[in-house]
Design an enzyme around this catalytic site. Structure first.
Site, PDB file in Angstrom:
ATOM      1  CG  ASP A  84     -19.709 -29.712   4.142  1.00 11.49           C
ATOM      2  OD1 ASP A  84     -19.371 -30.542   3.269  1.00 11.49           O
ATOM      3  OD2 ASP A  84     -19.469 -28.498   4.043  1.00 11.49           O
ATOM      4  CG  HIS A  85     -15.617 -29.038   5.163  1.00 10.84           C
ATOM      5  ND1 HIS A  85     -14.432 -29.247   4.498  1.00 10.84           N
ATOM      6  CD2 HIS A  85     -16.308 -28.141   4.430  1.00 10.84           C
ATOM      7  CE1 HIS A  85     -14.403 -28.491   3.412  1.00 10.84           C
ATOM      8  NE2 HIS A  85     -15.543 -27.820   3.341  1.00 10.84           N
ATOM      9  CD  GLU A 136     -11.078 -29.835  -0.014  1.00 12.15           C
ATOM     10  OE1 GLU A 136     -10.033 -29.204   0.233  1.00 12.15           O
ATOM     11  OE2 GLU A 136     -12.186 -29.573   0.506  1.00 12.15           O
ATOM     12  CG  HIS A 210     -16.107 -27.495  -0.792  1.00 11.85           C
ATOM     13  ND1 HIS A 210     -15.883 -28.021   0.464  1.00 11.85           N
ATOM     14  CD2 HIS A 210     -16.799 -28.450  -1.462  1.00 11.85           C
ATOM     15  CE1 HIS A 210     -16.397 -29.235   0.541  1.00 11.85           C
ATOM     16  NE2 HIS A 210     -16.955 -29.513  -0.622  1.00 11.85           N
ATOM     17  CG  ASN A 232     -20.576 -27.480  -0.570  1.00  8.90           C
ATOM     18  OD1 ASN A 232     -21.346 -28.086  -1.293  1.00  8.90           O
ATOM     19  ND2 ASN A 232     -19.779 -28.087   0.287  1.00  8.90           N
ATOM     20  CB  THR A 235     -19.142 -17.110   3.903  1.00 14.86           C
ATOM     21  OG1 THR A 235     -18.211 -18.044   4.458  1.00 14.86           O
ATOM     22  CG2 THR A 235     -18.791 -15.718   4.386  1.00 14.86           C
TER      23      THR A 235
END
Length: 282
Positions: A84-85, A136, A210, A232, A235
């Site tokens: 991811d990311h 994105e 996200h 997603n 946190t």
């Protein structure tokens, strides 16, 4: 069970107008907890390892990826492994060999033209390596390089621009900016559900949300109903884990065996995953 692919899980969810939950993995305890929670819920999930998590592990992607994959194989539900990311193209090029079936290439902080060009190159490489690629467009709040607010003018994904972007880059899924923010510890985000519907109608690939930890249950359900196919969550797991560890240490301040308090943290993540999976999957 053998690992499944992100493509299979997300496309199946999209076809059934539901979403697949994708949970961030930071340590082995996270992978164990996510699979336990998903198994209890009986819901397929995606295990995500972010570039930040790889950096936390000394820049080495394979140890955590291999461990997460083995934990997933020992589970009785369908699980996929996703990187991811990713902003580092070198890390992207390690994804297939490390066992990932998909990756999210994040050029969202760049101006549109640069984002499109970088993502096109990433998608061409990923497809050649057999990877499913998410990208994105727009700025999801809460990232250091994004505008301060998810509600600032110009940060949300434009449907017409998104349609051109997907056509030009050939990406397989699109993360969209619709009012959520990364790293929220309170579930107070308000999403633009009308925008999600417009994006769903304009874009021929699954939409990804996200920053979902800051989105309440009803908002998540509405977002899925409007067209989100992958959700997603990161946190929220950290909040559950940290709270449980703090409580365990407060109850036994002289504890020195980490297994005692890590076990409570792991249990708390599993409980959160079980509940949130049910919300997201409908």
């Amino acid at each position: 069970m053998p690992l499944t692919t992100t493509r299979e899980l997300v496309l199946s969810a999209a076809a059934e107008r539901r979403a697949v939950p994708a949970f961030n993995v930071i340590t082995l305890e996270y992978a164990e907890a996510i699979t336990a929670g998903a198994s209890a819920a009986g819901i397929p999930v995606i295990l995500q390892i972010s570039e930040n998590a790889v950096r936390f592990h000394g820049g080495q992607v394979e140890p955590m990826a291999r461990a997460a994959a083995q934990v997933a194989r020992d589970c009785d539900i369908d699980i996929a492994l996703h990187l991811d990311h990713v902003t580092d193209i070198g890390l992207l090029h390690k994804a297939a060999e490390a066992g990932f079936s998909s990756a999210m290439f994040d050029a969202g902080a760049q101006p549109y033209a640069e984002n499109r060009a970088a993502t096109l190159a990433a998608a061409r490489w990923a497809h050649g390596a057999g990877l499913w690629l998410e990208a994105e467009l727009g700025y999801v709040g809460g990232k250091p390089d994004a505008p301060a607010s998810a509600h600032a003018a110009g940060v949300r994904t434009d449907p017409q621009e998104a349609a051109h972007y997907v056509a030009d880059t050939g990406v397989d899924a699109l993360a969209v900016a619709v009012g959520s923010s990364h790293a929220m510890t309170e579930r107070s985000a308000t999403l633009d559900h009308a925008l999600i519907e417009r994006l769903r109608d304009a874009v021929p690939v699954p939409l990804v949300l996200h920053g979902s930890s800051g989105v309440g249950d009803d908002e998540l359900r509405r977002a899925v109903g409007a067209g989100i196919s992958k959700v997603n969550i990161g946190t929220a797991l950290g909040v559950a884990f940290t709270r449980a560890v703090r409580d365990a240490l407060a109850a036994k301040p002289d504890a020195v065996d980490p297994r005692r308090y890590l076990a409570r943290g792991r249990e708390a993540i599993a409980e959160a995953v079980c509940r949130l999976s049910a919300v997201v999957s409908g």
